[in-house]
Each structure stands twice: as C-alpha cells, then as structure tokens.
Write an enzyme that holds these catalytic residues in place. Structure first.
Site, PDB file in Angstrom:
ATOM      1  N   ARG A  77      12.767  -1.289  -6.974  1.00  0.00           N
ATOM      2  CA  ARG A  77      12.518  -1.831  -6.114  1.00  0.00           C
ATOM      3  C   ARG A  77      11.976  -3.675  -5.850  1.00  0.00           C
ATOM      4  O   ARG A  77      11.631  -4.004  -6.489  1.00  0.00           O
ATOM      5  CB  ARG A  77      10.910  -1.386  -5.622  1.00  0.00           C
ATOM      6  N   HIS A 123       7.004  -8.463   2.130  1.00  0.00           N
ATOM      7  CA  HIS A 123       6.107  -9.024   1.171  1.00  0.00           C
ATOM      8  C   HIS A 123       5.818 -10.054   1.505  1.00  0.00           C
ATOM      9  O   HIS A 123       6.071 -11.526   0.378  1.00  0.00           O
ATOM     10  CB  HIS A 123       7.554  -8.594  -0.380  1.00  0.00           C
ATOM     11  N   GLU A 170       1.069  -4.586   1.252  1.00  0.00           N
ATOM     12  CA  GLU A 170      -0.420  -5.038   1.216  1.00  0.00           C
ATOM     13  C   GLU A 170      -0.177  -5.117   2.429  1.00  0.00           C
ATOM     14  O   GLU A 170      -1.319  -6.377   2.207  1.00  0.00           O
ATOM     15  CB  GLU A 170      -0.706  -5.624  -0.460  1.00  0.00           C
ATOM     16  N   ASN A 312       0.143   0.534  -4.452  1.00  0.00           N
ATOM     17  CA  ASN A 312       0.426  -0.023  -5.325  1.00  0.00           C
ATOM     18  C   ASN A 312      -1.069  -0.088  -6.407  1.00  0.00           C
ATOM     19  O   ASN A 312      -2.237   0.006  -5.346  1.00  0.00           O
ATOM     20  CB  ASN A 312       0.246  -1.365  -4.998  1.00  0.00           C
ATOM     21  N   TYR A 314      -3.622  -1.212  -9.826  1.00  0.00           N
ATOM     22  CA  TYR A 314      -3.523  -2.023 -10.695  1.00  0.00           C
ATOM     23  C   TYR A 314      -5.068  -1.519 -11.791  1.00  0.00           C
ATOM     24  O   TYR A 314      -4.934  -1.564 -12.489  1.00  0.00           O
ATOM     25  CB  TYR A 314      -3.828  -3.926 -10.243  1.00  0.00           C
ATOM     26  N   GLU A 382       3.915  -0.008  -7.510  1.00  0.00           N
ATOM     27  CA  GLU A 382       3.061  -1.255  -8.386  1.00  0.00           C
ATOM     28  C   GLU A 382       2.160  -0.968  -9.344  1.00  0.00           C
ATOM     29  O   GLU A 382       1.334  -0.129  -9.237  1.00  0.00           O
ATOM     30  CB  GLU A 382       3.157  -2.682  -7.680  1.00  0.00           C
TER      31      GLU A 382
END
Ligand code: LGS
Length: 479
Positions: A77, A123, A170, A312, A314, A382
């Site tokens: 990606r 992005h 995002e 994404n 985290y 991600e």
C-alpha cells in the site's frame, strides 16, 4: 471440516505514504503540498524534520521493492502525491506527465515482482496551491470537484493495473490535527498558542464534510465510469481506536465510550457506509456547527457505495464521562481518555510512543463492532508500533525487535478470533515498510520493519520483517 483462522487468499503486505518516504520534493515537476509549507514555516513544530529527503524512496524504490520481495509480501500500500500528478491541484490545472511516469514505474515494478499495488489517493498532502486559492479543505464545494478530477486522472492513468483504491487516509486526523489541534498541516487552531489562524469550533466539522464528500465524489466517479471496465475495488481508510468505559459499572461511562467512537469513526463511517447523517450524539453536542447534508449530498453518498472498510488500528483507551456542557472547541465528544481503567488496569504494555499501547483484545472487539455496524469486508490498512526505546537504539539494537513481533502476533491472533466471531477480515498491511518521517514527531518514532539510517539512507531489515510471512502462513494452515 478443518479450517484455518486466515483464508488462503488473505491479502497481506506493508504500507507507506508519499510524504513520509519519497523525498525529492523539488524533482520531477512536483508542486508544493501543505506539508512542505508546514515543515519549513516553523521547523520546531516538526522536530526540525521535513520530507525534503525522507527515505529518498523516489530514487530508491527498486531497492525498497527488493525488500518487499525478500519479505514475501503479496501486496503493498502506497500513496500518490496529488501535487506530483497535478502540481497546482485544480480541475483545470495541467497534468504533470513526469509524475504520472514515476507512479507508472512504481506500479510496473511491483507487478513484475508479483506484488499487488494498493493505492491511496490522499494521505494528507494537499497541493499548497489549492489551500492558497480557496482554503483547500475549508471550501466544501470547490475541493470535492478538484478531488474528483484528480481521482479520475489516477483511474485513467493507472486503473488498467491498479485494482485496489483507497480514496482518503484517516480523514479524522486531517480534520482534527489539521484544523483543531493544529499539530498537522495546515496547522490551523484557535486553541494552540503556536497557531495564529483557525477556528477550532467550526473548521474541523467543515473539513470533515469536505473530506466525506470528496471521498464520495471519487467513488461515484469510479462506480459510474470505471468500475465496469477496470473491475477494481475502492474504499477508505478510517482511524481505528476502540474505547471501553473507564468504570465498567457506570452507564454514563459506557455512553461516553460509545460517543467517543461516534465522534471518531461514526462521523465518517455513517455517511460513507450507510449514506446516513452523522451520529445523533454529534448533532446533539455540535448543533449548527456541524454542517448539514443536502438532498443532493445524500444522492451522491448513496451512489458512492464502496467495496471495503479500510481500518488503521494502533491502540485503544478507556473513556470517562465528563459532567457538564462541552466547550465549543471540544472534538472528542466531551470524554476524558485514559490508558488505565477505574481499577488501575492498563490497556496494555507501552510501545515506543506514549500514546500507543498494545491491546489486541480490544482490537478484536473493535473489529466485531465495525463488522456489525458497517457490514463490509474489512482490510487492516495499517497496524504496527515502535519498540520501547527504539528511538534511542543503534541499528543493531533496533533490528532485534521482539516487541514489534509480539505486537504483530497478538494482532493477527485477534483478527483470527474476530473472524471466528463472524467478522469478515480480508487483509492486513503492517505499518510500515521502513522507518520514515512520522509527521510532526519527525524522525524519532521508528514504525518500520526496516531500519532506515537517515545519514546514509541505508536500509536494514529488522527481524519482524522476515518473520511476518511465517506468522501469516501459520495462520493460513488448516487446524
Ligand atoms: O505514520 C502514520 C501512522 C503512525 O501512527 C500514518 O501516516 C498514519 O496514517 C497513521 O495515523 N499513523 C499513526 N496513527 C496513530 C495516531 C494516533 C495519535 C494519537 C496521539 C495522542 C497524543
């Protein structure tokens, strides 16, 4: 029948973004983007770092793709820098063929290696010219037309070979960090003393609508004019982050956790995946500061059905209810965020950055919740972390990365469990292929599976890079 926790065609690979790795900002006819300006205006705001050189991927992409092959990646990606394709950004501005040719080379080089390209159109690197011309993301009507034209150019030039598109990365971070906290480009805020411009009470919500409609226009264009011939898939990558109540017995905290996720995810996901208005908790708190969708907007949202939900992910946190009315500058849903709950139980062990703790059990719940609400196949676009203390390590210390390996293992296990719970999760991209510019945190945090020496630009594989393929394969075996 014996089944495996991950399907045989599970897509997996590594992810990057243009401004974080490419460098060569003045080469190949590239126009300036808002991050070029942000990094140079007041360098201390990005720890004196910029993307001017970054990892010099622009000149080293073949070497980087050799690494992808070495790691056994099936997919990669990356993002296209809008200002390399259309330096001035707008719908009547010229196309830069040199930029097109650069991305053609990337795509062809990946395909020669049998690696599937996954392309992010945006992005965070808005062409500076659009920001200067009409305020960029602040002009909901203008930006969506310009973004649609940019998307169309990409489908036309690359869509014969690119079959996986992510419109925007995002949008929450773009809207909130760019226009509320001011920590990201273009750095607007009325609460951050380093910023002289901005209106935190209004701008993030305007920008949010601009991002939603730009995404929708790009998907509608794909659906109407490209899908039939190109036969690709399109989606968006939204922020992850799961919230549990700080006090599990307190219904106000339970509501706070849900509200926090509505302000974070539902803000974008409800209009995008359900063609519905924003969550009612947002309307309740923000009133007329939250822009309305018109009938015409809803028609566009309905025509913009996408194929997958890019997540994404985290970390996660606990949410604590705040009594009283939220200030006009609140963007979180009047919630306090904490890393431990009422009983002092932490969400998980701390990584190399204070905000990121490893909490795979909450990841599993998050996946299951997103599946229940939005019902699209999920791709983890991600997931990753820096190891504790990695910013201070030497190369030989950094390439031994047991914390990262464990993080990958635990998160892949959570994916397997959530699939058993019924969620459809079709792919996984580790962030990131190599250490790179971590935006306003500069070159400190190292999220890469490859060590980047920023002096020599030498790349060295970390252990987790070489083991990820094995981790995936183990989970693809029937049990
Ligand atoms: O490098 C970025 C990674 C690293 O951590 C990538 O470009 C982004 O798409 C993504 O946002 N990334 C990321 N996200 C976590 C952001 C959480 C910030 C919380 C800060 C609390 C103080």
């Amino acid at each position: 029948m014996a089944t495996s926790v991950l399907p045989p065609d599970f897509e997996w690979g590594f992810a990057t973004a243009a401004y974080q790795i490419e460098g060569a900002v003045n080469e190949g006819g590239r126009g300036k983007c808002i991050w070029d300006t942000f990094c140079h205006l007041e360098p201390s705001r990005t720890k004196n770092a910029s993307g001017d050189i970054a990892c010099d991927h622009y000149h080293k992409f073949e070497e980087d793709f050799d690494l992808l092959s070495k790691y056994g990646a099936g997919a990669y990606r990356f993002s296209i820098a809008w200002s390399r394709i259309i330096p001035l950004g707008g719908r009547n501005d010229p196309i830069n063929e040199e930029g097109v040719s650069f991305y053609n080379q990337l795509i062809d080089s990946l395909l020669r290696r049998g690696i599937t390209p996954w392309v992010t159109l945006y992005h965070w690197d808005l062409p500076q010219a659009l920001h200067d011309r009409y305020g960029g993301w602040l002009d909901v009507q203008e930006i969506q037309k310009d973004f649609e034209r940019y998307a169309r150019v990409c489908y036309e030039k690359f869509g014969d070979r690119v079959k996986n598109w992510i419109t925007i990365n995002e949008p929450w971070i773009q809207a909130v960090y760019g226009y509320a906290t001011g920590g990201n480009a273009p750095g607007r805020s009325s609460t951050n003393p380093q910023c002289t411009e901005g209106d935190t009470a209004k701008e993030p919500w305007t920008v949010g609508k601009a991002l939603i409609m730009s995404h929708a226009r790009a998907v509608m264009a794909y659906n109407q004019d490209f899908r039939k011939v190109q036969q690709g898939a399109i989606g968006i990558s939204l922020n992850g982050d799961y919230y549990e109540p700080w006090d599990a017995m307190n219904s106000q905290d339970a509501e706070a956790a849900e509200r926090r996720m509505e302000f974070h995810i539902g803000w974008f996901a409800n209009p995008i995946f359900l063609a519905q208005d924003y969550p009612s908790s947002m309307r309740k708190q923000l009133g007329t500061r939250l822009p309305e969708f018109t009938e015409e907007d809803f028609a566009i949202l309905a025509a913009a059905e996408c194929d997958f939900y890019g997540m994404n992910y985290y970390t996660s946190q606990f949410a604590k209810h705040i009594d009283g009315e939220a200030p006009d500058t609140d963007v979180l849903g009047n919630v306090e965020e904490l890393q431990s709950n009422k009983d002092g139980v932490s969400v998980g062990p701390e990584s190399g950055v204070h905000w990121l703790r490893s909490c795979p059990a909450m990841f599993r719940k998050h996946l299951t919740r997103i599946h229940r609400l939005y019902k699209k196949p999920i791709y983890i676009t991600e997931n990753g972390c820096p190891c504790p203390g990695e910013d201070k390590m030497t190369k030989s210390e950094s390439i031994e990365d047991p914390f990262r390996l464990q993080y990958f293992k635990d998160h892949l296990d959570a994916i397997g469990k959530s699939r058993q719970d019924g969620a459809v999760i079709s792919g996984y991209f580790a962030w990131s292929l190599m250490d790179n510019l971590e935006w306003s945190d500069g070159f400190g945090p190292r999220f890469g599976v490859t060590y980047t020496d920023y002096e020599t630009l030498e790349r060295t594989p970390k252990k987790s890079a070489l083991l990820l393929q094995q981790l995936i394969a183990e989970r693809q075996k029937p049990v």
